[in-house]
Design an enzyme around this catalytic site. Structure first.
Site, PDB file in Angstrom:
ATOM      1  N   GLU A 176       0.894  -1.338  -0.202  1.00  0.00           N
ATOM      2  CA  GLU A 176       0.061  -0.053   0.211  1.00  0.00           C
ATOM      3  C   GLU A 176       0.604   1.795  -0.324  1.00  0.00           C
ATOM      4  O   GLU A 176       1.165   1.809   0.713  1.00  0.00           O
ATOM      5  CB  GLU A 176      -0.887  -0.337   1.355  1.00  0.00           C
ATOM      6  CG  GLU A 176      -2.057  -0.718   1.293  1.00  0.00           C
ATOM      7  CD  GLU A 176      -3.052  -1.217   2.231  1.00  0.00           C
ATOM      8  OE1 GLU A 176      -2.819  -0.147   3.237  1.00  0.00           O
ATOM      9  OE2 GLU A 176      -3.650  -1.662   2.014  1.00  0.00           O
ATOM     10  N   GLU A 264      -5.969  -6.917  -0.364  1.00  0.00           N
ATOM     11  CA  GLU A 264      -6.316  -7.121   0.714  1.00  0.00           C
ATOM     12  C   GLU A 264      -7.708  -6.453   1.352  1.00  0.00           C
ATOM     13  O   GLU A 264      -7.825  -5.871   0.618  1.00  0.00           O
ATOM     14  CB  GLU A 264      -5.466  -6.039   1.454  1.00  0.00           C
ATOM     15  CG  GLU A 264      -5.281  -6.154   3.234  1.00  0.00           C
ATOM     16  CD  GLU A 264      -3.954  -5.196   3.587  1.00  0.00           C
ATOM     17  OE1 GLU A 264      -2.993  -5.138   3.568  1.00  0.00           O
ATOM     18  OE2 GLU A 264      -4.940  -4.592   4.214  1.00  0.00           O
TER      19      GLU A 264
HETATM   20  C1  IDC Z   1      -2.554  -3.719  10.434  1.00  0.00           C
HETATM   21  C2  IDC Z   1      -2.514  -4.901  11.705  1.00  0.00           C
HETATM   22  C3  IDC Z   1      -2.081  -4.434  12.978  1.00  0.00           C
HETATM   23  C4  IDC Z   1      -1.037  -3.849  12.930  1.00  0.00           C
HETATM   24  C5  IDC Z   1      -0.892  -3.011  11.920  1.00  0.00           C
HETATM   25  C6  IDC Z   1       0.742  -2.031  11.608  1.00  0.00           C
HETATM   26  O1  IDC Z   1      -4.087  -5.608  11.275  1.00  0.00           O
HETATM   27  O2  IDC Z   1      -2.584  -5.344  13.693  1.00  0.00           O
HETATM   28  O3  IDC Z   1      -0.414  -3.566  14.672  1.00  0.00           O
HETATM   29  O4  IDC Z   1      -1.107  -2.995  10.877  1.00  0.00           O
HETATM   30  O5  IDC Z   1       0.935  -0.648  11.477  1.00  0.00           O
HETATM   31  C7  IDC Z   1      -4.198  -2.081   5.931  1.00  0.00           C
HETATM   32  C8  IDC Z   1      -2.039  -2.221   5.983  1.00  0.00           C
HETATM   33  C9  IDC Z   1      -2.168  -3.402   7.292  1.00  0.00           C
HETATM   34  C10 IDC Z   1      -2.584  -2.970   8.401  1.00  0.00           C
HETATM   35  C11 IDC Z   1      -4.836  -2.937   8.153  1.00  0.00           C
HETATM   36  C12 IDC Z   1      -5.281  -2.445   9.571  1.00  0.00           C
HETATM   37  O6  IDC Z   1      -1.982  -3.016   4.921  1.00  0.00           O
HETATM   38  O7  IDC Z   1      -1.008  -4.063   7.165  1.00  0.00           O
HETATM   39  O8  IDC Z   1      -2.449  -4.270   9.298  1.00  0.00           O
HETATM   40  N1  IDC Z   1      -4.976  -2.019   6.723  1.00  0.00           N
HETATM   41  O9  IDC Z   1      -4.632  -0.985   9.629  1.00  0.00           O
HETATM   42  N2  IDC Z   1      -4.323  -1.196   4.992  1.00  0.00           N
HETATM   43  C13 IDC Z   1      -5.813  -0.876   5.256  1.00  0.00           C
HETATM   44  C14 IDC Z   1      -6.174  -1.145   6.826  1.00  0.00           C
END
Ligand code: IDC
Length: 336
Positions: A176, A264
């Site tokens: 992302e 995702e």
């Molecule tokens: C989130 C995980 C969380 C972690 C965080 C780290 O769910 O546990 O602490 O990342 O920064 C994304 C991302 C993905 C995110 C997820 C939710 O690709 O890494 O995971 N998210 O925030 N994009 C949109 C949402």
């Protein structure tokens, strides 16, 4: 007398055949039908116009589960976990999310050796189970993929060299991009990484992230990457945050002929936590299925957050019961 004896022998033989072999024969087709896997059915995937298709050119929808970061939750990279997802959930694809710049990330102090060994295991288990697998270079805090471009190029070169013969592998080169990263920046990064991959692996599908946390597929559709085949563009959504206006963005891109892959999504808010929105999530799934767009759900872990598919009390890595699943997990299993 002799002929009677012969007849007797023949009857004996027939009887023994009747009682032994038919059971095996009857079982054989069921066994081989069971042995059909997503990979044996579809072979190496490719991109035809805007669609992901199988080796015979028929559209395929991958329905996947993403790991949380393998640097956080390595325990789910395990053949029993994948088998449970394949056989009990109907999942045909696993995404191996490897954070680059977060807790023990690949470019932020994590052990490259251990992370690559987890990727190798994940690819191997998926191949043995006939499942597709996405190797995800999970940029996030490092908003611009160009920040670690050199490492990305060498990582993907290594992967492509190793996995060019694996029909189940896909490469996701930047999860992302965000912040001020423009499509122009991503394109220039992508061209270097794609070139590196294609030096070795001429065929396997490559997923390219898009600006604003992989939401701006409409921007990518205005100026797609030229000169390579089997490229798709990532779109990500979190159903409690991203609704109709985001579906319009996807539609715009698809109408322009862009191959879109939802590598995702979650049904929580975009933070990964907060409320879940099942009715929006159902709208999304209906929308994606209608357009034959593949989708991969974030995330398989028992982290205490609403996008995790397991309850935090669940310590299992296989054979999950309904009572082990979070609300998001129950919803996704039902969708599948
Ligand atoms: C989130 C995980 C969380 C972690 C965080 C780290 O769910 O546990 O602490 O990342 O920064 C994304 C991302 C993905 C995110 C997820 C939710 O690709 O890494 O995971 N998210 O925030 N994009 C949109 C949402």
């Amino acid at each position: 007398m002799k002929t009677y004896f012969k007849k007797f022998l023949c009857i004996l033989l027939a009887l023994s055949l009747a009682f032994s072999i038919p059971a095996e024969i009857a079982a054989a087709p069921a066994k081989s039908a069971k042995r059909q896997t997503p990979l044996s059915k579809n072979g190496r995937l490719k991109v035809k116009k805007a669609s992901l298709v199988n080796s015979k050119g028929k559209p395929v929808i991958l329905k996947g589960v993403s790991t949380h970061g393998i640097n956080w939750f390595p325990e789910y990279v395990n053949p029993d976990t994948f088998k449970t997802l394949r056989d009990k959930w109907n999942v045909n694809c696993i995404r191996l999310a490897m954070y680059t710049e977060d807790y023990n990330g690949y470019c932020s102090g994590g052990s490259k050796k251990e992370l690559k060994s987890l990727i190798d295991k994940g690819v191997k288990y998926a191949a043995e189970l006939g499942m597709y697998v996405i190797i995800d270079w999970h940029i996030l805090n490092d908003s611009n993929p160009n920040k670690h471009k050199k490492q990305a190029v060498s990582f993907f070169k290594e992967m492509a060299k190793k996995y060019r013969k694996n029909k189940n592998v896909m490469y996701e080169i930047c999860n992302e991009p965000n912040g001020n990263t423009r499509w122009k920046d991503i394109k220039s990064y992508a061209k270097s990484v794609i070139k590196a991959i294609r030096t070795y692996d001429k065929k396997n599908v490559i997923l390219v992230g898009t600006p604003t946390w992989s939401q701006d597929v409409d921007t990518a559709a205005d100026s797609p990457i030229k000169g390579y085949s089997n490229l798709m563009y990532s779109f990500h959504f979190y159903a409690a945050t991203h609704k109709d206006s985001y579906r319009s963005k996807v539609d715009k891109a698809v109408k322009k002929g862009l191959p879109v892959f939802v590598s995702e999504f979650g049904i929580s808010e975009s933070s990964g936590n907060g409320k879940i929105n099942k009715s929006e999530a159902n709208k999304w799934i209906k929308f994606l299925k209608k357009r034959k767009i593949s989708f991969v759900c974030w995330n398989l872990s028992n982290k205490n957050e609403s996008c995790a598919l397991l309850k935090s009390s669940c310590k299992k890595t296989k054979g999950f019961k309904s009572s082990d699943l979070s609300a998001a997990g129950k919803w996704f299993k039902k969708v599948l």
